[in-house]
Design a protein around this motif. Sequence first.
Motif, mmCIF file in Angstrom:
data_model
loop_
_atom_site.group_PDB
_atom_site.id
_atom_site.type_symbol
_atom_site.label_atom_id
_atom_site.label_comp_id
_atom_site.label_asym_id
_atom_site.label_seq_id
_atom_site.Cartn_x
_atom_site.Cartn_y
_atom_site.Cartn_z
ATOM 1 N N GLN A 5 0.742 -1.076 -0.141
ATOM 2 C CA GLN A 5 -0.026 -0.039 -0.004
ATOM 3 C C GLN A 5 0.937 1.209 -0.242
ATOM 4 O OE1 GLN A 5 -3.486 -0.190 -0.402
ATOM 5 N NE2 GLN A 5 -3.255 -2.366 -0.661
ATOM 6 N N ASN A 6 2.003 1.348 0.853
ATOM 7 C CA ASN A 6 2.944 2.332 0.774
ATOM 8 C C ASN A 6 3.536 2.538 -0.542
ATOM 9 O OD1 ASN A 6 2.065 3.020 3.414
ATOM 10 N ND2 ASN A 6 3.710 1.675 4.217
ATOM 11 N N THR A 7 4.119 1.609 -1.063
ATOM 12 C CA THR A 7 4.638 1.708 -2.489
ATOM 13 C C THR A 7 3.735 2.235 -3.478
ATOM 14 O OG1 THR A 7 5.896 -0.310 -1.799
ATOM 15 C CG2 THR A 7 5.772 0.329 -4.159
ATOM 16 N N ALA B 102 1.472 4.275 -2.960
ATOM 17 C CA ALA B 102 0.732 5.763 -2.413
ATOM 18 C C ALA B 102 1.720 6.708 -2.682
ATOM 19 C CB ALA B 102 0.144 5.537 -0.922
ATOM 20 N N ILE B 103 2.807 6.228 -2.444
ATOM 21 C CA ILE B 103 4.198 7.062 -2.098
ATOM 22 C C ILE B 103 5.256 6.583 -3.233
ATOM 23 C CG2 ILE B 103 5.892 8.305 -0.716
ATOM 24 C CD1 ILE B 103 4.237 7.728 1.772
ATOM 25 N N GLU B 104 5.549 7.465 -3.972
ATOM 26 C CA GLU B 104 6.515 7.143 -4.973
ATOM 27 C C GLU B 104 7.861 7.441 -4.584
ATOM 28 O OE1 GLU B 104 5.922 9.257 -8.681
ATOM 29 O OE2 GLU B 104 3.881 8.299 -8.937
ATOM 30 N N GLY B 105 8.924 6.797 -4.982
ATOM 31 C CA GLY B 105 10.308 6.855 -4.508
ATOM 32 C C GLY B 105 10.679 6.247 -3.118
ATOM 33 N N VAL B 106 9.809 5.603 -2.643
ATOM 34 C CA VAL B 106 10.105 4.987 -1.143
ATOM 35 C C VAL B 106 10.480 3.572 -1.586
ATOM 36 C CG1 VAL B 106 9.156 4.185 0.795
ATOM 37 C CG2 VAL B 106 8.319 6.222 -0.228
ATOM 38 N N LYS B 107 11.753 3.341 -0.907
ATOM 39 C CA LYS B 107 12.378 2.054 -1.148
ATOM 40 C C LYS B 107 12.470 1.279 0.102
ATOM 41 C CE LYS B 107 16.802 -0.319 -2.847
ATOM 42 N NZ LYS B 107 17.951 -0.161 -3.062
ATOM 43 N N MET B 108 11.693 0.255 0.129
ATOM 44 C CA MET B 108 11.931 -0.735 1.252
ATOM 45 C C MET B 108 11.810 -2.010 0.689
ATOM 46 S SD MET B 108 8.475 0.539 3.282
ATOM 47 C CE MET B 108 7.496 0.663 1.901
ATOM 48 N N LEU C 246 13.440 -9.109 -1.103
ATOM 49 C CA LEU C 246 12.627 -8.656 -2.367
ATOM 50 C C LEU C 246 12.348 -7.014 -1.788
ATOM 51 C CD1 LEU C 246 11.144 -9.864 -4.758
ATOM 52 C CD2 LEU C 246 9.222 -9.949 -3.283
ATOM 53 N N CYS C 247 12.869 -6.365 -2.943
ATOM 54 C CA CYS C 247 12.674 -4.830 -2.447
ATOM 55 C C CYS C 247 11.392 -4.384 -3.456
ATOM 56 C CB CYS C 247 14.053 -4.346 -3.035
ATOM 57 S SG CYS C 247 15.358 -4.413 -1.906
ATOM 58 N N THR C 248 11.103 -3.112 -3.070
ATOM 59 C CA THR C 248 9.865 -2.713 -3.836
ATOM 60 C C THR C 248 10.359 -1.902 -5.186
ATOM 61 O OG1 THR C 248 10.276 -0.498 -2.545
ATOM 62 C CG2 THR C 248 9.025 -1.715 -1.476
ATOM 63 N N THR D 233 11.920 -3.795 -7.240
ATOM 64 C CA THR D 233 11.870 -4.890 -8.372
ATOM 65 C C THR D 233 10.358 -5.105 -9.016
ATOM 66 O OG1 THR D 233 11.328 -6.657 -6.368
ATOM 67 C CG2 THR D 233 13.664 -5.944 -6.966
ATOM 68 N N GLU D 234 10.581 -6.069 -9.896
ATOM 69 C CA GLU D 234 9.390 -6.220 -10.663
ATOM 70 C C GLU D 234 8.527 -7.281 -10.006
ATOM 71 O OE1 GLU D 234 7.891 -7.860 -15.241
ATOM 72 O OE2 GLU D 234 10.072 -7.602 -14.596
ATOM 73 N N LYS D 235 9.202 -7.947 -9.408
ATOM 74 C CA LYS D 235 8.511 -9.378 -8.658
ATOM 75 C C LYS D 235 7.859 -8.712 -7.511
ATOM 76 C CE LYS D 235 11.334 -13.346 -9.573
ATOM 77 N NZ LYS D 235 12.225 -14.288 -9.125
ATOM 78 N N PHE D 236 8.182 -7.716 -6.825
ATOM 79 C CA PHE D 236 7.479 -7.369 -5.605
ATOM 80 C C PHE D 236 6.141 -6.467 -6.191
ATOM 81 C CE2 PHE D 236 6.208 -4.167 -2.450
ATOM 82 C CZ PHE D 236 6.503 -4.848 -1.197
ATOM 83 N N LEU D 237 6.284 -5.735 -7.340
ATOM 84 C CA LEU D 237 5.174 -5.109 -7.693
ATOM 85 C C LEU D 237 4.174 -6.160 -8.423
ATOM 86 C CD1 LEU D 237 6.935 -2.294 -9.887
ATOM 87 C CD2 LEU D 237 5.632 -2.048 -7.292
ATOM 88 N N LYS D 238 4.615 -7.394 -8.915
ATOM 89 C CA LYS D 238 3.584 -8.591 -9.520
ATOM 90 C C LYS D 238 3.171 -9.087 -8.338
ATOM 91 C CE LYS D 238 5.487 -10.661 -12.822
ATOM 92 N NZ LYS D 238 6.106 -11.524 -13.805
ATOM 93 N N MET D 239 3.889 -9.350 -6.978
ATOM 94 C CA MET D 239 3.280 -9.917 -6.000
ATOM 95 C C MET D 239 2.267 -9.027 -5.388
ATOM 96 S SD MET D 239 5.218 -11.429 -2.352
ATOM 97 C CE MET D 239 5.498 -9.252 -2.000
#
Length: 278
Positions: free
Chosen positions: A163-165, A167-173, A191-193, A195-201
């Motif tokens: 949700q934070n990824t 909602a807020i751009e440029g946040v790396k977790m 797995l970082c925010t 990466t493509e796998k994180f967004l796909k998850m």
Amino acid sequence: MEENMEEGQTQKGCFECCIKCLGGIPYASLIATILLYAGVALFCGCGHEALSGTVTILQSYFDVVRGPLDTLDVFTMIDIFKYVIYGVAAAFFVYGILLMVEGFFTTGAIRDLYGDFKITTCGRCVSAWFIMLTYIFMLAWLGVTAFTSLPVFMYFNIWNMCQNTTAIEGVKMCLDLRQFGVVTINEERKLCTETEKFLKMCDSNELDLTFHLFVCALAGAGAAVIAMVHYLMVLSANWAYVKDACRMQKYEDIKSKEEQELHDIHSTRSKERLNAYT
């Protein structure tokens, strides 16, 4: 006219029989059994599917590979939990039936106190044994509820990161499975925010469905705890009623015996006086 009277008497007899049967149902035990079955079914069904979803997420997005059969990894632990779920479902299905049977017998003992049914010491011991066993099961379900809250907390963190990824751009977790003890310290499954796998998850149905299934399993475990508490209340009340009924029955037996002895003494003295007069 006689046929109408016989039909009315038959209907009245059936009505009285139905009322008597309904009066012998232990409604408190019935409600607790329904709540127990609902909670156990919710916990076992949702927990099993949530564990399967966890396996899919670990293999698809974190690249966690199942180890050899002789190693104790996260997949082996998940398989063990699934077998435990099977055993819990079967055990508490039988235990609910036993508690319902105990409720029927206890209700019959209280209602038919002065009838042919006799309250035995064995029956009171069985009730006391059920109270102790239900108390142990209540503590066990409290532990299960606390344990089930751990994956709920973990998936809530992942869902919150998604949700934070968005909602807020440029946040790396980054999410590291070593923090949750899923993999060993030597293995790096991060797995970082970005990466493509994180967004796909985050966009997949597996994450959302598994999270809600764990929440439902937690609710089922909580319902089982409430059912155990309800059973403790019912069993304690039934045991107290049966104990008081047993004391009352002994009092009535002693009273009846004393009255019979007094009647025999009075009859003997009457006969002695009659013989002396004669």
